[in-house]
Design an enzyme around this catalytic site. Structure first.
Site, PDB file in Angstrom:
ATOM      1  NE  ARG A   1      -0.554  -1.070   5.302  1.00  0.00           N
ATOM      2  CZ  ARG A   1       0.460  -0.326   5.758  1.00  0.00           C
ATOM      3  NH1 ARG A   1       1.491  -0.044   4.981  1.00  0.00           N
ATOM      4  NH2 ARG A   1       0.472   0.131   6.998  1.00  0.00           N
TER       5      ARG A   1
ATOM      6  CD  GLU B   1       4.497  -6.042   4.608  1.00  0.00           C
ATOM      7  OE1 GLU B   1       4.807  -5.613   5.737  1.00  0.00           O
ATOM      8  OE2 GLU B   1       4.171  -5.296   3.679  1.00  0.00           O
TER       9      GLU B   1
ATOM     10  CG  HIS C   1       6.461  -2.363   5.630  1.00  0.00           C
ATOM     11  ND1 HIS C   1       5.217  -2.939   5.745  1.00  0.00           N
ATOM     12  CD2 HIS C   1       6.231  -1.042   5.820  1.00  0.00           C
ATOM     13  CE1 HIS C   1       4.309  -2.024   5.994  1.00  0.00           C
ATOM     14  NE2 HIS C   1       4.902  -0.851   6.044  1.00  0.00           N
TER      15      HIS C   1
HETATM   16  P1  NAD Z   1      -3.562   9.527   3.459  1.00  0.00           P
HETATM   17  O1  NAD Z   1      -4.790   9.061   4.146  1.00  0.00           O
HETATM   18  O2  NAD Z   1      -3.005  10.874   3.775  1.00  0.00           O
HETATM   19  O3  NAD Z   1      -3.787   9.438   1.874  1.00  0.00           O
HETATM   20  C1  NAD Z   1      -4.407   8.367   1.248  1.00  0.00           C
HETATM   21  C2  NAD Z   1      -5.133   8.928   0.042  1.00  0.00           C
HETATM   22  O4  NAD Z   1      -5.650   7.846  -0.729  1.00  0.00           O
HETATM   23  C3  NAD Z   1      -6.325   9.797   0.414  1.00  0.00           C
HETATM   24  O5  NAD Z   1      -6.186  11.094  -0.111  1.00  0.00           O
HETATM   25  C4  NAD Z   1      -7.512   9.072  -0.220  1.00  0.00           C
HETATM   26  O6  NAD Z   1      -8.476   9.965  -0.714  1.00  0.00           O
HETATM   27  C5  NAD Z   1      -6.836   8.305  -1.324  1.00  0.00           C
HETATM   28  N1  NAD Z   1      -7.613   7.187  -1.824  1.00  0.00           N
HETATM   29  C6  NAD Z   1      -8.386   6.326  -1.127  1.00  0.00           C
HETATM   30  N2  NAD Z   1      -8.972   5.442  -1.962  1.00  0.00           N
HETATM   31  C7  NAD Z   1      -8.546   5.764  -3.207  1.00  0.00           C
HETATM   32  C8  NAD Z   1      -8.798   5.221  -4.493  1.00  0.00           C
HETATM   33  N3  NAD Z   1      -9.630   4.183  -4.670  1.00  0.00           N
HETATM   34  N4  NAD Z   1      -8.178   5.771  -5.555  1.00  0.00           N
HETATM   35  C9  NAD Z   1      -7.338   6.837  -5.399  1.00  0.00           C
HETATM   36  N5  NAD Z   1      -7.088   7.414  -4.206  1.00  0.00           N
HETATM   37  C10 NAD Z   1      -7.679   6.871  -3.112  1.00  0.00           C
HETATM   38  O7  NAD Z   1      -2.474   8.393   3.735  1.00  0.00           O
HETATM   39  P2  NAD Z   1      -0.896   8.526   3.599  1.00  0.00           P
HETATM   40  O8  NAD Z   1      -0.322   8.931   4.918  1.00  0.00           O
HETATM   41  O9  NAD Z   1      -0.564   9.295   2.397  1.00  0.00           O
HETATM   42  O10 NAD Z   1      -0.517   6.967   3.403  1.00  0.00           O
HETATM   43  C11 NAD Z   1      -0.762   6.323   2.180  1.00  0.00           C
HETATM   44  C12 NAD Z   1      -0.481   4.831   2.295  1.00  0.00           C
HETATM   45  O11 NAD Z   1       0.896   4.614   2.611  1.00  0.00           O
HETATM   46  C13 NAD Z   1      -1.257   4.114   3.400  1.00  0.00           C
HETATM   47  O12 NAD Z   1      -1.664   2.863   2.897  1.00  0.00           O
HETATM   48  C14 NAD Z   1      -0.218   3.873   4.484  1.00  0.00           C
HETATM   49  O13 NAD Z   1      -0.521   2.753   5.273  1.00  0.00           O
HETATM   50  C15 NAD Z   1       1.012   3.636   3.646  1.00  0.00           C
HETATM   51  N6  NAD Z   1       2.278   3.870   4.343  1.00  0.00           N
HETATM   52  C16 NAD Z   1       3.292   2.995   4.093  1.00  0.00           C
HETATM   53  C17 NAD Z   1       4.513   3.198   4.692  1.00  0.00           C
HETATM   54  C18 NAD Z   1       5.642   2.260   4.448  1.00  0.00           C
HETATM   55  O14 NAD Z   1       6.425   2.026   5.354  1.00  0.00           O
HETATM   56  N7  NAD Z   1       5.789   1.723   3.275  1.00  0.00           N
HETATM   57  C19 NAD Z   1       4.703   4.298   5.545  1.00  0.00           C
HETATM   58  C20 NAD Z   1       3.649   5.178   5.751  1.00  0.00           C
HETATM   59  C21 NAD Z   1       2.429   4.960   5.124  1.00  0.00           C
HETATM   60  C1  MLT Z   2       2.570   2.949   8.142  1.00  0.00           C
HETATM   61  O1  MLT Z   2       1.464   2.623   7.704  1.00  0.00           O
HETATM   62  O2  MLT Z   2       2.745   3.960   8.845  1.00  0.00           O
HETATM   63  C2  MLT Z   2       3.736   2.114   7.740  1.00  0.00           C
HETATM   64  O3  MLT Z   2       3.371   0.836   7.480  1.00  0.00           O
HETATM   65  C3  MLT Z   2       4.972   2.347   8.502  1.00  0.00           C
HETATM   66  C4  MLT Z   2       5.345   1.407   9.625  1.00  0.00           C
HETATM   67  O4  MLT Z   2       4.781   1.472  10.710  1.00  0.00           O
HETATM   68  O5  MLT Z   2       6.286   0.635   9.434  1.00  0.00           O
END
Ligand code: NAD
Ligand code: MLT
Length: 534
Positions: free
Chosen positions: A233, A262, A281
């Site tokens: 994020r 964004e 993204h």
């Molecule tokens: P998840 O909930 O499985 O993992 C997140 C982890 O972050 C957890 O284990 C949590 O304990 C840890 N965390 C929280 N606060 C923390 C801190 N201060 N320091 C260290 N660790 C901490 O989530 P995920 O499915 O692995 O997703 C991770 C991130 O990726 C989310 O922000 C999600 O929105 C983003 N994401 C982005 C895309 C994209 O298109 N770029 C796609 C999917 C997910």
């Molecule tokens: C997510 O948090 O799952 C991502 O931002 C992916 C998306 O929906 O584009």
């Protein structure tokens, strides 16, 4: 009846077809509703499916008068006003599993591209240049990668980075180190990650604890020449600080897939900078991830409308189907028992003490507590505005203190729940209930053994324990043409105050209830309507 589902962001076509062909839903789908379009149709929707583009904020939620459910097709829910959804009783779910691998692969792609300047080199080739010397890269083998956040995506990144022969460090303060031992990496502090890493990749939500992980103050603490990746994020790295770090040479490269705003604004501080890779993204933008997320989203939506189970709910205690079977009578009975007891103490409850005893204590009991709170609050707030999502919110807003205690030692029953309520008036009451043959059964009230099912129309009576009172109640109700379905009696000792619970077929009018209270030897008679639909 078909439920109207609005899909306001780009969604997998097969997913849309699956929803339509189920015959259960009226599907309104347009890739990329404008804000105005969304606001003009949202009041029709019972369910809203969104990705990251739609902002389900207060204004949208306020207009969504029929909305029961928001499903975020993906992980991040920072585009949803969850407290407002909770206040309005709207369940918010996400579909987090399907895009982890694609996003981890995006992070690794950015890492390798950044190490070898692939996008920049490619750009110059298309411009007809041959700049071999300019694009000297760096090897990954043996370099240290710091992974912040070891959830679904972070773990996938770790596996792949180890395959690249990198030395991986991890930091996640919310997962016990022993649960991460299978990753076979060093779990270190945030400061160590900052100090030791040649590359850092972040995989956390944006929260107060993750915002500005790299900022102007700690730039100097980073290993000189570090390369930073963010596919989680925008805002986890401070964007102004990144520009400053690149300028000074403290940071050698930055690769970002996500941004604080964004699409990015024209004055985004990293536009045009060398050693910066930007993607719009794209983490979850693969056919496989879009399909998997769409299927997960639809499974959750159909399950919710078919069974009421809210899988991956973020503002409602979700129950897995096996636990649901066991907890159901406690869930149903708890709501009724809470309502009954709150009536008894006069509605204005200030504390709720709950004691879960026996096998039930092995389960995740939040749904039962929520159901009890809903029943308790319904006396003061009425049933219409309350549901399992907003009951805890209203309880908190009204300053009701809730204490839960669990003990796996059973008392007389294999599982039982003790409820004690205290009202602001000082009046308190207790009740114990259990489940027999999957039906809730109250087994004591105010410390007195008395068995009855918490259902139908009940009259709770306290009377002097003298001969003829039960007969008098029977004759009175007979005269009033009110049929008694059953009666349960209890007394602490002969000649004291006896208690009875009558189940009647018809509601007494206020006048009839007053007359019953005026009968000789009746201390109090209150009526509680525990029927399902009125
Ligand atoms: P998840 O909930 O499985 O993992 C997140 C982890 O972050 C957890 O284990 C949590 O304990 C840890 N965390 C929280 N606060 C923390 C801190 N201060 N320091 C260290 N660790 C901490 O989530 P995920 O499915 O692995 O997703 C991770 C991130 O990726 C989310 O922000 C999600 O929105 C983003 N994401 C982005 C895309 C994209 O298109 N770029 C796609 C999917 C997910
Ligand atoms: C997510 O948090 O799952 C991502 O931002 C992916 C998306 O929906 O584009």
């Amino acid at each position: 009846m078909r439920h109207t589902v609005l899909i306001s962001d780009k969604f997998d076509k097969e997913g849309v077809e699956r929803l339509k062909s189920s015959g259960k839903f009226e599907v309104v789908y347009k890739e990329g509703h404008t804000r105005e379009e969304l606001l003009s149709v949202i009041d029709q929707a019972e369910a809203l499916i969104i990705r990251s583009a739609t902002k389900a904020d207060k204004e949208v939620i306020e207009k969504a008068s029929n909305l029961k459910l928001i499903v975020r097709a993906g992980v991040g829910v920072d585009n949803i006003d969850i407290p407002e959804a909770s206040r309005r009783g709207i369940i918010v779910m996400n579909a987090p599993g399907g895009n982890s691998v694609s996003t981890a692969e995006q992070a690794i792609s950015l890492l390798t591209s950044m190490a070898r300047n692939i996008p920049q080199a490619n750009q110059t080739m298309h411009e007809g240049k041959w700049e071999k010397k300019k694009f000297k890269g760096t090897e990954l083998t043996g370099k240290t990668l710091g992974v912040v956040g070891l959830g679904r995506i972070g773990k996938e990144v770790v596996k792949r980075a180890k395959g690249l022969r990198m030395n991986v460090l991890g930091f996640d303060p919310y997962i016990p180190a022993e649960s991460l031992s299978h990753l076979e990496i060093d779990i270190v502090s945030k400061e160590e990650i900052i100090k030791q890493s040649d590359f850092i990749t972040v995989h956390t939500p944006l929260t107060d604890t993750t915002r500005d992980l790299v900022n102007k103050e700690n730039l100097k603490d980073l290993k000189k020449g570090v390369r930073l990746i963010n596919c989680a994020r925008g805002g986890i790295y401070n964007e102004e600080a990144l520009a400053e770090g690149l300028e000074s040479g403290q940071i050698a490269g930055v690769a970002l897939d996500v941004f604080t705003q964004e699409p990015i604004p024209a004055d985004f501080p990293l536009i045009g900078k060398e050693n910066v890779i930007l993607t719009p993204h794209l983490g979850a933008s693969t056919g496989e991830a879009e399909f998997a997320v769409a299927m997960e989203t639809i499974d959750e939506l159909i399950e919710f409308f078919d069974t009421g189970v809210a899988r991956n709910a973020l503002n409602f205690p979700s129950i897995d189907p096996d636990s649901l079977d066991y907890l159901k009578p406690y869930f149903l009975g708890g709501e009724k028992a809470g309502k009954l007891l709150a009536h008894f103490v006069g509605g204005d409850v200030k504390t709720v003490d709950l004691n879960y005893k026996g096998s039930i204590a092995e389960y995740k009991i939040d749904p039962v507590t929520t159901a009890i709170l809903k029943g308790v609050l319904s006396v003061a707030l009425g049933d219409d505005q309350l549901n399992y999502v907003n009951a805890p919110v209203f309880a908190k807003e009204r300053g009701i203190r809730v204490h839960e205690n669990k003990t796996e030692n059973p008392d007389t029953y294999k599982s039982s729940v003790d409820i004690k309520l205290e009202a602001t008036s000082g009046k308190s009451a207790t009740l114990k209930f259990t489940a027999i043959n999957s039906d809730p059964l109250v087994v004591s009230m105010n410390e007195l053994p008395i068995e009855f099912k918490p259902e139908g129309i009940l009259i709770l009576c306290e009377n002097n324990d003298v001969p003829g009172v039960v007969g008098a109640i029977g004759s009175f109700l007979g005269q009033e043409n009110v049929n008694i379905a059953s009666i349960e009696l209890a007394r602490p000792k002969e000649g004291g105050t006896a208690r009875s619970v009558l189940v009647v077929d018809d509601l007494l009018t206020a006048d009839q209830l007053k007359k019953m209270n005026d009968l000789g030897h009746i201390v109090s008679a209150i009526q509680v309507d525990l029927r399902e639909s009125k």
